[in-house]
Motif scaffolding. Structure first.
Motif, PDB file in Angstrom:
ATOM      1  N   VAL A 254       0.833  -1.208   0.000  1.00  0.00           N
ATOM      2  CA  VAL A 254       0.000   0.000   0.000  1.00  0.00           C
ATOM      3  C   VAL A 254       0.867   1.257   0.000  1.00  0.00           C
ATOM      4  O   VAL A 254       0.602   2.213  -0.743  1.00  0.00           O
ATOM      5  CB  VAL A 254      -0.946  -0.018   1.222  1.00  0.00           C
ATOM      6  N   ILE A 255       1.919   1.264   0.821  1.00  0.00           N
ATOM      7  CA  ILE A 255       2.776   2.453   0.902  1.00  0.00           C
ATOM      8  C   ILE A 255       3.528   2.696  -0.410  1.00  0.00           C
ATOM      9  O   ILE A 255       3.553   3.835  -0.911  1.00  0.00           O
ATOM     10  CB  ILE A 255       3.742   2.323   2.091  1.00  0.00           C
ATOM     11  N   PRO A 256       4.150   1.670  -1.036  1.00  0.00           N
ATOM     12  CA  PRO A 256       4.775   1.933  -2.344  1.00  0.00           C
ATOM     13  C   PRO A 256       3.783   2.391  -3.397  1.00  0.00           C
ATOM     14  O   PRO A 256       4.113   3.251  -4.226  1.00  0.00           O
ATOM     15  CB  PRO A 256       5.392   0.580  -2.712  1.00  0.00           C
ATOM     16  N   ILE A 257       2.584   1.836  -3.374  1.00  0.00           N
ATOM     17  CA  ILE A 257       1.569   2.267  -4.340  1.00  0.00           C
ATOM     18  C   ILE A 257       1.245   3.748  -4.143  1.00  0.00           C
ATOM     19  O   ILE A 257       1.175   4.524  -5.105  1.00  0.00           O
ATOM     20  CB  ILE A 257       0.302   1.400  -4.205  1.00  0.00           C
ATOM     21  N   ALA A 258       1.045   4.156  -2.880  1.00  0.00           N
ATOM     22  CA  ALA A 258       0.732   5.561  -2.605  1.00  0.00           C
ATOM     23  C   ALA A 258       1.890   6.468  -3.029  1.00  0.00           C
ATOM     24  O   ALA A 258       1.670   7.550  -3.587  1.00  0.00           O
ATOM     25  CB  ALA A 258       0.427   5.740  -1.122  1.00  0.00           C
TER      26      ALA A 258
END
Length: 417
Positions: A254-258
């Protein structure tokens, strides 16, 4: 007819041409000249793109860091320390974001690889049992054709890899230009702008300065607002993907996607959608088709919020550019210069629009800016030193947009000549 005597068109011939045709002809050759100048300018930008693109990136970064440096200096931080803190803060933010993305991807790579293989098997079984008459032989044929294509084009692929390796030198050169452009604009932007203005005729310098101030203000406003819009896109898509994942056993990366959505959102209109499909792919791999559809709905919802709320209200007020001009500018620039063109399209359009509008309207004569107005000491009542702000006259030395703030008058004590 005497030689050397200026002649005029035959009145009969001149009168036989309709007035509308003469007006159209006059417009046409002028349009052709302008188009030729623009084409020459675009060609020069293409030829010198290896220098121009890093230089423009340096200007964009400076537009973000100069206000920080000026703010620190206004709070009595020495100039050299303000410049160093601004640069280190920017580098730390970029390095931290990259470290977070790379660390998360490395940690999730084994499970991502296993789930990709598993989902490939599921998709193959679904295709074979879909009732469309697709057999295992058809699937094998497609795989063989794909493998044959890769083998036939291996020379092109390898040459592309080789050229990518050789371009590593260009990458370091670009980073060098970006870094030094940013450093020198932070340290000596005032003198750089003075030198630029002195390239123009003396009578045009005040106008050029006013247009430059307007363009610089618009550029800095665009950068700040675009960071806010990108943050909203990143948080919206990342948080939406996380919430969807709660109903399907969790959503990884989720964090890399954001973070990737945040970077992609700097390309207006299409950046957040393109990078948002990474979240759709991860949801498809880990959680199945239903989760992927829900995440796609989140991406489209966030894009609608950006397109109908953030862009018209926030971005429109900051850069004064119609959304249609944004879409057409991004499309045309991406076709001419790829990703770099899409990235620079909107700030370039907004900056040029502000500069041309300022010159055409004559607002540069009354532009209330510390870059166009200078403060000079004046004895006020009771011997008190006041600051009298005087507008630059034609040919005066002019400070640079983004330079150290000039002293400003206290409220009620400034007068303008």
């Amino acid at each position: 007819m005497a030689w050397g005597k200026k002649t005029h068109p035959d009145p009969v011939v001149e009168d036989s041409v309709p007035l509308g045709m003469r007006i159209a002809g006059a417009f046409s050759w002028r349009v052709l000249v302008v188009a030729g100048v623009i084409a020459l300018f675009v060609w020069l930008m293409t030829v010198f793109s290896d220098i121009l693109i890093p230089f423009l990136i340096g200007i964009v970064i400076s537009a973000l860091l100069v206000p920080v440096s000026n703010w620190l200096q206004r709070h009595h931080v020495p100039k050299w320390l303000a410049v160093v803190l601004s640069l280190l803060g920017g580098l730390a933010a970029v390095a931290g974001l990259l470290w977070l993305v790379i660390d998360q991807i490395i940690a999730s790579y084994p499970s991502l690889r296993d789930r990709t293989v598993s989902q490939y098997g599921n998709v193959r079984e679904f295709v074979l049992n879909s009732g469309f008459g697709i057999s295992q032989r058809d699937v094998n044929t497609w795989l063989d054709e794909a493998t044959k294509w890769v083998q036939d084009n291996s020379g092109t692929i390898l040459s592309g890899v080789a050229s990518a390796g050789s371009s590593a030198t260009h990458v370091f050169e670009a980073l060098f230009i970006i870094l030094f452009t940013t450093i020198f604009l932070l340290i000596d932007g005032k003198n750089v702008w003075r030198w630029t203005v002195r390239l123009f005729p003396r009578k045009a310098r005040a106008t050029v300065d006013g247009a430059g101030v307007a363009g610089w203000i618009t550029l800095t406003s665009f950068i700040r607002v675009q960071i806010f819009v990108a943050f909203v896109d990143a948080v919206g898509i990342g948080l939406g993907a996380f919430i969807v994942g709660l109903f399907f056993g969790g959503m990884p990366l989720v964090i890399p996607i954001a973070a990737i959505v945040f970077l992609g959102a700097f390309i207006p209109v299409v950046g957040a959608i393109v990078t948002g499909f990474l979240a759709v792919f991860v949801a498809l791999i880990f959680n199945g088709p239903l989760a992927a559809v829900l995440v796609l709905g989140v991406v489209l919802l966030v894009q609608q919020i950006e397109g109908h709320i953030l862009q018209p209200l926030v971005m429109g007020n900051a850069v004064k550019v119609h959304p249609l001009a944004v879409v057409l500018g991004v499309t045309a620039a991406s076709g001419l210069a790829g990703i770099a063109g899409a990235f620079f399209a909107v700030p370039l359009i907004a900056t040029l629009n502000a500069m041309v509008t300022t010159i055409a309207s004559g607002r540069w004569r009354g532009l209330d800016s510390d870059h166009v107005l200078e403060a000079t000491p004046k004895r006020g009542q009771h011997g008190r030193i006041q600051l009298r702000r005087r507008r630059h006259q034609v040919g005066d030395e002019v400070p640079a947009p983004g330079s150290d703030d000039q002293p400003s008058a206290e409220p009620g004590t400034a007068s303008t000549n």
